[in-house]
Write a protein that holds these residues in place. Structure first.
Motif, PDB file in Angstrom:
ATOM      1  N   PRO A  39     -43.684  -9.331  -1.297  1.00  0.00           N
ATOM      2  CA  PRO A  39     -42.447 -10.008  -0.889  1.00  0.00           C
ATOM      3  C   PRO A  39     -42.726 -11.402  -0.335  1.00  0.00           C
ATOM      4  CG  PRO A  39     -42.568  -7.801   0.044  1.00  0.00           C
ATOM      5  CD  PRO A  39     -43.893  -8.086  -0.580  1.00  0.00           C
ATOM      6  N   ASN A  40     -41.791 -12.299  -0.539  1.00  0.00           N
ATOM      7  CA  ASN A  40     -41.932 -13.675  -0.080  1.00  0.00           C
ATOM      8  C   ASN A  40     -42.066 -13.733   1.439  1.00  0.00           C
ATOM      9  OD1 ASN A  40     -42.134 -16.397  -0.889  1.00  0.00           O
ATOM     10  ND2 ASN A  40     -40.052 -16.769  -0.201  1.00  0.00           N
ATOM     11  N   LEU A  41     -41.394 -12.838   2.150  1.00  0.00           N
ATOM     12  CA  LEU A  41     -41.467 -12.806   3.606  1.00  0.00           C
ATOM     13  C   LEU A  41     -42.891 -12.545   4.085  1.00  0.00           C
ATOM     14  CD1 LEU A  41     -39.949 -12.854   6.315  1.00  0.00           C
ATOM     15  CD2 LEU A  41     -39.668 -10.385   6.069  1.00  0.00           C
ATOM     16  N   HIS A  42     -43.617 -11.651   3.403  1.00  0.00           N
ATOM     17  CA  HIS A  42     -45.002 -11.369   3.785  1.00  0.00           C
ATOM     18  C   HIS A  42     -45.881 -12.603   3.609  1.00  0.00           C
ATOM     19  CE1 HIS A  42     -44.728  -6.710   3.308  1.00  0.00           C
ATOM     20  NE2 HIS A  42     -43.849  -7.189   4.165  1.00  0.00           N
ATOM     21  N   VAL A  43     -45.652 -13.342   2.526  1.00  0.00           N
ATOM     22  CA  VAL A  43     -46.438 -14.555   2.286  1.00  0.00           C
ATOM     23  C   VAL A  43     -46.167 -15.578   3.389  1.00  0.00           C
ATOM     24  CG1 VAL A  43     -46.823 -16.471   0.685  1.00  0.00           C
ATOM     25  CG2 VAL A  43     -46.511 -14.164  -0.197  1.00  0.00           C
ATOM     26  N   ILE A  44     -44.906 -15.786   3.705  1.00  0.00           N
ATOM     27  CA  ILE A  44     -44.547 -16.783   4.723  1.00  0.00           C
ATOM     28  C   ILE A  44     -45.139 -16.408   6.073  1.00  0.00           C
ATOM     29  CG2 ILE A  44     -42.620 -17.777   6.006  1.00  0.00           C
ATOM     30  CD1 ILE A  44     -40.978 -17.599   3.413  1.00  0.00           C
ATOM     31  N   LYS A  45     -45.008 -15.161   6.474  1.00  0.00           N
ATOM     32  CA  LYS A  45     -45.486 -14.739   7.794  1.00  0.00           C
ATOM     33  C   LYS A  45     -47.014 -14.721   7.872  1.00  0.00           C
ATOM     34  CE  LYS A  45     -41.562 -14.462   9.665  1.00  0.00           C
ATOM     35  NZ  LYS A  45     -41.186 -15.439  10.683  1.00  0.00           N
TER      36      LYS A  45
END
Length: 160
Positions: A39-45
């Motif tokens: 997920p994109n959220l995991h990459v950002i965080k």
């Protein structure tokens, strides 16, 4: 944020391989464009965590995050991923230069068909006014070259 270790390792491996990673500021995206299973959220965080530790440099423009790996980040990820020192990110690799060299024309020689007849006279004659008056076109341009003409009736101070 809690995320599976496999996701974190995949993000770090991609970052180490490329040296840079981009993510759109979309926390609800189901997957990252380059890492389809994450997920994109995991990459950002994950990258925000690396940024807070000073391992990546972050840029933000037009709703996209851009993270660049620093030298400290390279060493940290190399030890985290257990990689040998010979492996480096692609941003540090020099592109292979092809050895195809084009022949260069000789300086001062003719540049093409019909150019051999051009001399300094031909070029300076172009700047002269037509009719053979001998007036230089470029010499008559600039401050002080023309007559100044004041006409009344324009501007704030006009009185009729």
């Amino acid at each position: 944020m809690f995320m599976p270790k496999a996701h974190r390792v995949a993000i770090y491996e991609y970052l180490f391989k490329e040296g840079v990673i981009v993510a759109k500021k979309d926390f609800h995206a189901q997957k990252h464009p380059e890492l389809e299973t994450i997920p994109n959220l995991h990459v950002i965080k994950a990258l925000q965590s690396l940024h807070s530790r000073g391992l990546v440099k972050e840029q933000f423009a037009w709703r996209h995050y851009y993270w660049y790996l620093t030298n400290e980040g390279i060493e940290e990820l190399r030890s985290y991923l257990h990689l040998p020192p010979e492996i480096v990110p692609s941003t540090l690799k020099r592109p292979a230069r092809s050895e195809t060299v084009r022949p260069r024309p000789a300086a001062g020689g003719p540049r093409g068909p019909g150019d051999a007849s051009k001399t300094g006279e031909d070029r300076s004659a172009y700047r002269r006014a037509p009719g053979g008056s001998g007036v230089d076109k470029k010499g008559d341009v600039g401050p002080g070259a023309g007559e100044v003409e004041f006409r009344g009736g324009f501007g704030r101070g006009s009185r009729n």
